[in-house]
Write a protein that holds these residues in place. Sequence first.
Motif, PDB file in Angstrom:
ATOM      1  N   ILE A   2      -5.952  11.938 -27.204  1.00 37.32           N
ATOM      2  CA  ILE A   2      -4.659  11.284 -27.410  1.00 37.32           C
ATOM      3  C   ILE A   2      -4.814   9.812 -27.802  1.00 37.32           C
ATOM      4  N   TYR A  18      -2.490   8.385 -30.730  1.00 36.62           N
ATOM      5  CA  TYR A  18      -1.038   8.483 -30.694  1.00 36.62           C
ATOM      6  C   TYR A  18      -0.402   7.099 -30.619  1.00 36.62           C
ATOM      7  N   LEU A  31       2.436  17.204 -22.871  1.00 36.41           N
ATOM      8  CA  LEU A  31       1.217  17.849 -23.368  1.00 36.41           C
ATOM      9  C   LEU A  31       0.374  18.383 -22.218  1.00 36.41           C
ATOM     10  N   GLU A  32       0.331  17.628 -21.121  1.00 36.34           N
ATOM     11  CA  GLU A  32      -0.450  18.054 -19.959  1.00 36.34           C
ATOM     12  C   GLU A  32       0.177  19.295 -19.320  1.00 36.34           C
ATOM     13  N   ILE A  81       2.034  21.659 -20.719  1.00 32.91           N
ATOM     14  CA  ILE A  81       1.918  22.875 -21.525  1.00 32.91           C
ATOM     15  C   ILE A  81       0.459  23.287 -21.735  1.00 32.91           C
ATOM     16  N   GLY A  82      -0.461  22.500 -21.148  1.00 32.93           N
ATOM     17  CA  GLY A  82      -1.864  22.877 -21.188  1.00 32.93           C
ATOM     18  C   GLY A  82      -2.597  22.495 -22.454  1.00 32.93           C
ATOM     19  N   TRP A  83      -2.007  21.579 -23.242  1.00 37.13           N
ATOM     20  CA  TRP A  83      -2.677  21.161 -24.468  1.00 37.13           C
ATOM     21  C   TRP A  83      -3.961  20.404 -24.166  1.00 37.13           C
ATOM     22  N   TYR A  84      -3.966  19.719 -23.039  1.00 39.79           N
ATOM     23  CA  TYR A  84      -5.203  19.097 -22.586  1.00 39.79           C
ATOM     24  C   TYR A  84      -5.202  19.052 -21.067  1.00 39.79           C
ATOM     25  N   ASN A  85      -6.348  18.802 -20.488  1.00 38.66           N
ATOM     26  CA  ASN A  85      -6.518  18.718 -19.046  1.00 38.66           C
ATOM     27  C   ASN A  85      -7.001  17.303 -18.721  1.00 38.66           C
ATOM     28  N   ASP A 144     -10.400  15.948 -20.234  1.00 43.97           N
ATOM     29  CA  ASP A 144     -10.299  15.379 -21.578  1.00 43.97           C
ATOM     30  C   ASP A 144     -10.159  13.866 -21.638  1.00 43.97           C
TER      31      ASP A 144
END
Length: 411
Positions: free
Chosen positions: A351, A354, A369-370, A372-376, A380
Amino acid sequence: ILSGLVGSEMCIRDRIKIIKSLVLIACSISFILPLSAKEFPGESWSVKNPGELGVEASKVEKLFDLSFQDDATQSVVLIKDGYLIAEKYADGYDRESIATSWSMAKSFYASLIGISIEKGEIGSLDDKVSDYLDYFNEDRENITIREVLDMASGLENPDHEHEIMFFLDDHLAYAKEIKRDKEANTVFEYNNVNSLIIGDILLKATGKKSDILLKERVLDPIGTKNYTLWRDAAENVLSYCCIDMSARDYSRFGLLFSRNGDWNGQQIVPYDFVQETYNPRWTTPSYHADMNSRDYGLHWWFSKNDEEGKIMNASGKFGQYIFIDQANDLIFTRVTKYTSTGGSKQDWGPIRDYDVSDVSRFLWFFRLLEKIGWYNIERDIKTPVTLEDGESKEFYENYDEIIDAIADLSR
């Protein structure tokens, strides 16, 4: 010694003089011993029940209940006369659990200025910042270290208080470009750039980065073992925001200032500097509707400062606090829930690119984003981060009642 004097051939007048001297020495020792015998933690805190130190258990229970009305509370620790008399942890956390300081770090790093003055590395609080930082020129050249510590530097201060800086790779490069837009020492404005600049002043004055200084000059001498001092991606020390440690260890720093900078006979922070800290120069409106106005000076807040007494505190975003009632040698530490990402050097990972010009919007997107699981976050990125479960609400609503409860512990 006295029996020897009685049997000696010394004249009575000389005997009386010597006996008087011995009495004076004995009286001096009687005053010194209680000071040196004050309790300090070693590797761990000595524990006593509140009643053993004259504190009513019901008053402690009230303070803790008020604190845990807010689900964001992770840990609370109460210290009296150097003893741990009570502590409580949210489910899933314990005495070893780490929290992040956010702006409580400001009070830690400010103490290094006092130490550097004592060592002759910095002349005084009234030295110009430009004596140490050549880029502090033009309209900033007459700003003093005291004005920076008092948040009265006159540097530009947008609504986001330069929180945008936190999401960049090079925080210092950003801070160097912030100009003055008002006269120094005319208005209080809480400004993160002031505190980041402190780290650069210390580097120029001592040749060491401020996290190394904090480790060597404060944290290690007071027995703090498990802590993280964060830097940005460009290796600048985040002296305005970011120290991780347990509530018990934050309380060590509180005890240091309750004891006028002394730690078990060793003067860690100069006595005179601590005394200046206890005399705030600004009264500020509260950032929260449910809190009264507070006083401020040398990177410390005052939640109470009236004829009844003083309660000083280091304060951090989302509800991190070290409260100090020095007159009663009492420290109350409260921190919120924290998920550590590990490391000690910021890395925003996927990120990084951004747009962060709108901090609130960025944080909303970041959390979405966190979710919905787009990254951890633990996988990350590497940075201090407080999630929604660590954001205070009720603690701020109860704030004035909590301050009264702290003051009431010693009544």
